[in-house]
Design a protein around this motif. Sequence first.
Motif, PDB file in Angstrom:
ATOM      1  N   LYS A  57       0.823  -1.203   0.000  1.00 16.61           N
ATOM      2  CA  LYS A  57       0.000   0.000   0.000  1.00 16.61           C
ATOM      3  C   LYS A  57       0.863   1.262   0.000  1.00 16.61           C
ATOM      4  O   LYS A  57       0.536   2.244  -0.664  1.00 16.61           O
ATOM      5  CB  LYS A  57      -0.937   0.014   1.211  1.00 16.61           C
ATOM      6  CG  LYS A  57      -2.086  -0.953   1.068  1.00 16.61           C
ATOM      7  CD  LYS A  57      -3.034  -0.861   2.240  1.00 16.61           C
ATOM      8  CE  LYS A  57      -4.156  -1.865   2.083  1.00 16.61           C
ATOM      9  NZ  LYS A  57      -5.119  -1.814   3.177  1.00 16.61           N
ATOM     10  N   MET A  58       1.981   1.207   0.738  1.00 18.23           N
ATOM     11  CA  MET A  58       2.867   2.372   0.767  1.00 18.23           C
ATOM     12  C   MET A  58       3.520   2.587  -0.606  1.00 18.23           C
ATOM     13  O   MET A  58       3.706   3.724  -1.028  1.00 18.23           O
ATOM     14  CB  MET A  58       3.935   2.207   1.846  1.00 18.23           C
ATOM     15  CG  MET A  58       3.375   2.298   3.263  1.00 18.23           C
ATOM     16  SD  MET A  58       4.609   1.948   4.513  1.00 18.23           S
ATOM     17  CE  MET A  58       5.310   3.564   4.692  1.00 18.23           C
ATOM     18  N   LEU A  59       3.860   1.509  -1.284  1.00 19.45           N
ATOM     19  CA  LEU A  59       4.432   1.633  -2.625  1.00 19.45           C
ATOM     20  C   LEU A  59       3.406   2.189  -3.611  1.00 19.45           C
ATOM     21  O   LEU A  59       3.739   2.982  -4.495  1.00 19.45           O
ATOM     22  CB  LEU A  59       4.959   0.282  -3.115  1.00 19.45           C
ATOM     23  CG  LEU A  59       6.283  -0.174  -2.511  1.00 19.45           C
ATOM     24  CD1 LEU A  59       6.618  -1.586  -2.960  1.00 19.45           C
ATOM     25  CD2 LEU A  59       7.404   0.774  -2.889  1.00 19.45           C
ATOM     26  N   GLN A  60       2.144   1.789  -3.449  1.00 14.50           N
ATOM     27  CA  GLN A  60       1.086   2.303  -4.330  1.00 14.50           C
ATOM     28  C   GLN A  60       0.852   3.791  -4.098  1.00 14.50           C
ATOM     29  O   GLN A  60       0.523   4.522  -5.025  1.00 14.50           O
ATOM     30  CB  GLN A  60      -0.220   1.529  -4.101  1.00 14.50           C
ATOM     31  CG  GLN A  60      -0.192   0.116  -4.631  1.00 14.50           C
ATOM     32  CD  GLN A  60      -1.444  -0.657  -4.251  1.00 14.50           C
ATOM     33  OE1 GLN A  60      -2.289  -0.172  -3.490  1.00 14.50           O
ATOM     34  NE2 GLN A  60      -1.561  -1.874  -4.765  1.00 14.50           N
ATOM     35  N   LYS A  61       1.020   4.240  -2.863  1.00 13.22           N
ATOM     36  CA  LYS A  61       0.816   5.660  -2.542  1.00 13.22           C
ATOM     37  C   LYS A  61       1.993   6.523  -2.973  1.00 13.22           C
ATOM     38  O   LYS A  61       1.891   7.738  -2.975  1.00 13.22           O
ATOM     39  CB  LYS A  61       0.585   5.842  -1.037  1.00 13.22           C
ATOM     40  CG  LYS A  61      -0.638   5.144  -0.510  1.00 13.22           C
ATOM     41  CD  LYS A  61      -1.884   5.872  -0.901  1.00 13.22           C
ATOM     42  CE  LYS A  61      -3.085   5.154  -0.291  1.00 13.22           C
ATOM     43  NZ  LYS A  61      -4.322   5.778  -0.591  1.00 13.22           N
ATOM     44  N   GLY A  62       3.125   5.894  -3.284  1.00 16.90           N
ATOM     45  CA  GLY A  62       4.263   6.662  -3.755  1.00 16.90           C
ATOM     46  C   GLY A  62       5.244   7.069  -2.673  1.00 16.90           C
ATOM     47  O   GLY A  62       6.001   8.020  -2.844  1.00 16.90           O
ATOM     48  N   VAL A  63       5.254   6.378  -1.569  1.00 21.10           N
ATOM     49  CA  VAL A  63       6.203   6.674  -0.492  1.00 21.10           C
ATOM     50  C   VAL A  63       7.579   6.175  -0.920  1.00 21.10           C
ATOM     51  O   VAL A  63       7.706   5.133  -1.566  1.00 21.10           O
ATOM     52  CB  VAL A  63       5.746   5.984   0.813  1.00 21.10           C
ATOM     53  CG1 VAL A  63       6.724   6.236   1.941  1.00 21.10           C
ATOM     54  CG2 VAL A  63       4.357   6.456   1.208  1.00 21.10           C
ATOM     55  N   SER A  64       8.619   6.916  -0.560  1.00 20.84           N
ATOM     56  CA  SER A  64       9.965   6.535  -0.975  1.00 20.84           C
ATOM     57  C   SER A  64      10.383   5.223  -0.311  1.00 20.84           C
ATOM     58  O   SER A  64       9.933   4.883   0.783  1.00 20.84           O
ATOM     59  CB  SER A  64      10.963   7.635  -0.635  1.00 20.84           C
ATOM     60  OG  SER A  64      11.118   7.716   0.759  1.00 20.84           O
ATOM     61  N   GLU A  65      11.273   4.508  -0.969  1.00 21.10           N
ATOM     62  CA  GLU A  65      11.696   3.206  -0.471  1.00 21.10           C
ATOM     63  C   GLU A  65      12.520   3.315   0.807  1.00 21.10           C
ATOM     64  O   GLU A  65      12.529   2.394   1.618  1.00 21.10           O
ATOM     65  CB  GLU A  65      12.484   2.473  -1.548  1.00 21.10           C
ATOM     66  CG  GLU A  65      11.628   2.040  -2.712  1.00 21.10           C
ATOM     67  CD  GLU A  65      12.396   1.192  -3.709  1.00 21.10           C
ATOM     68  OE1 GLU A  65      13.389   0.556  -3.308  1.00 21.10           O
ATOM     69  OE2 GLU A  65      11.986   1.170  -4.869  1.00 21.10           O
ATOM     70  N   GLU A  66      13.196   4.421   1.005  1.00 24.51           N
ATOM     71  CA  GLU A  66      13.971   4.609   2.233  1.00 24.51           C
ATOM     72  C   GLU A  66      13.056   4.666   3.454  1.00 24.51           C
ATOM     73  O   GLU A  66      13.353   4.088   4.496  1.00 24.51           O
ATOM     74  CB  GLU A  66      14.797   5.892   2.146  1.00 24.51           C
ATOM     75  CG  GLU A  66      15.908   5.836   1.131  1.00 24.51           C
ATOM     76  CD  GLU A  66      16.649   7.160   1.036  1.00 24.51           C
ATOM     77  OE1 GLU A  66      16.390   8.049   1.870  1.00 24.51           O
ATOM     78  OE2 GLU A  66      17.480   7.276   0.132  1.00 24.51           O
ATOM     79  N   VAL A  67      11.935   5.360   3.319  1.00 23.60           N
ATOM     80  CA  VAL A  67      10.982   5.458   4.428  1.00 23.60           C
ATOM     81  C   VAL A  67      10.381   4.088   4.713  1.00 23.60           C
ATOM     82  O   VAL A  67      10.229   3.680   5.877  1.00 23.60           O
ATOM     83  CB  VAL A  67       9.872   6.486   4.100  1.00 23.60           C
ATOM     84  CG1 VAL A  67       8.805   6.491   5.173  1.00 23.60           C
ATOM     85  CG2 VAL A  67      10.475   7.869   3.930  1.00 23.60           C
ATOM     86  N   ILE A  68      10.059   3.357   3.658  1.00 24.57           N
ATOM     87  CA  ILE A  68       9.492   2.026   3.840  1.00 24.57           C
ATOM     88  C   ILE A  68      10.502   1.106   4.518  1.00 24.57           C
ATOM     89  O   ILE A  68      10.150   0.345   5.430  1.00 24.57           O
ATOM     90  CB  ILE A  68       9.052   1.442   2.473  1.00 24.57           C
ATOM     91  CG1 ILE A  68       7.896   2.260   1.905  1.00 24.57           C
ATOM     92  CG2 ILE A  68       8.646  -0.013   2.614  1.00 24.57           C
ATOM     93  CD1 ILE A  68       7.501   1.873   0.509  1.00 24.57           C
ATOM     94  N   ALA A  69      11.757   1.165   4.098  1.00 21.89           N
ATOM     95  CA  ALA A  69      12.792   0.309   4.682  1.00 21.89           C
ATOM     96  C   ALA A  69      13.014   0.634   6.155  1.00 21.89           C
ATOM     97  O   ALA A  69      13.283  -0.264   6.961  1.00 21.89           O
ATOM     98  CB  ALA A  69      14.092   0.468   3.912  1.00 21.89           C
ATOM     99  N   ASN A  70      12.896   1.898   6.530  1.00 16.18           N
ATOM    100  CA  ASN A  70      13.074   2.280   7.930  1.00 16.18           C
ATOM    101  C   ASN A  70      11.883   1.903   8.794  1.00 16.18           C
ATOM    102  O   ASN A  70      12.046   1.632   9.987  1.00 16.18           O
ATOM    103  CB  ASN A  70      13.339   3.781   8.054  1.00 16.18           C
ATOM    104  CG  ASN A  70      14.709   4.155   7.541  1.00 16.18           C
ATOM    105  OD1 ASN A  70      15.614   3.342   7.530  1.00 16.18           O
ATOM    106  ND2 ASN A  70      14.842   5.397   7.101  1.00 16.18           N
ATOM    107  N   MET A  71      10.685   1.892   8.228  1.00 20.36           N
ATOM    108  CA  MET A  71       9.490   1.601   9.011  1.00 20.36           C
ATOM    109  C   MET A  71       9.255   0.109   9.220  1.00 20.36           C
ATOM    110  O   MET A  71       8.816  -0.313  10.289  1.00 20.36           O
ATOM    111  CB  MET A  71       8.250   2.204   8.341  1.00 20.36           C
ATOM    112  CG  MET A  71       8.169   3.695   8.472  1.00 20.36           C
ATOM    113  SD  MET A  71       6.662   4.336   7.774  1.00 20.36           S
ATOM    114  CE  MET A  71       5.459   3.645   8.859  1.00 20.36           C
ATOM    115  N   LEU A  72       9.519  -0.673   8.208  1.00 18.97           N
ATOM    116  CA  LEU A  72       9.206  -2.097   8.282  1.00 18.97           C
ATOM    117  C   LEU A  72      10.381  -2.892   8.835  1.00 18.97           C
ATOM    118  O   LEU A  72      11.525  -2.477   8.732  1.00 18.97           O
ATOM    119  CB  LEU A  72       8.814  -2.607   6.893  1.00 18.97           C
ATOM    120  CG  LEU A  72       7.532  -1.978   6.337  1.00 18.97           C
ATOM    121  CD1 LEU A  72       7.247  -2.504   4.959  1.00 18.97           C
ATOM    122  CD2 LEU A  72       6.357  -2.239   7.250  1.00 18.97           C
TER     123      LEU A  72
END
Length: 140
Positions: free
Chosen positions: A65-80
Amino acid sequence: MKKIITTIMLVAPVSVFAQSPLFPANSEITTELLRSTVATIVLFIASSFILSLLRILLNNQLKKKMLQKGVSEEVIANMLPRKSEQIAAIKWFAILTAIAVGLTIITFFPPIGIHSVIIMAVSVALGFLGYYFWVKKIEK
């Protein structure tokens, strides 16, 4: 002085039971205590496995869902969470599956004895071996 008193306090109760076993094998209390302890351990292991599996699935959905919304991969990597949590869940799956297979094999050979211990040891060892090969395959 404290060490002497502590040693006496630990040794004295054992010496009281010198003539009879500490936990008689046919005691109802011992049997019920063993059953409740095993049930608690099994519930803990099963619930931890289910919770970690659910966490992995929900984190994957959140990542999509975060990738579909366009969130950067760095933010996703830090959150998950990192891969280590996923690998730990797979390790528990391998261990529990190996234990289940071992217990299933033991039921086919009724007199429980030393061979049952050997069957469980071999099945758990094979479970760890399968986990090891899986981790090596993932790291490539």
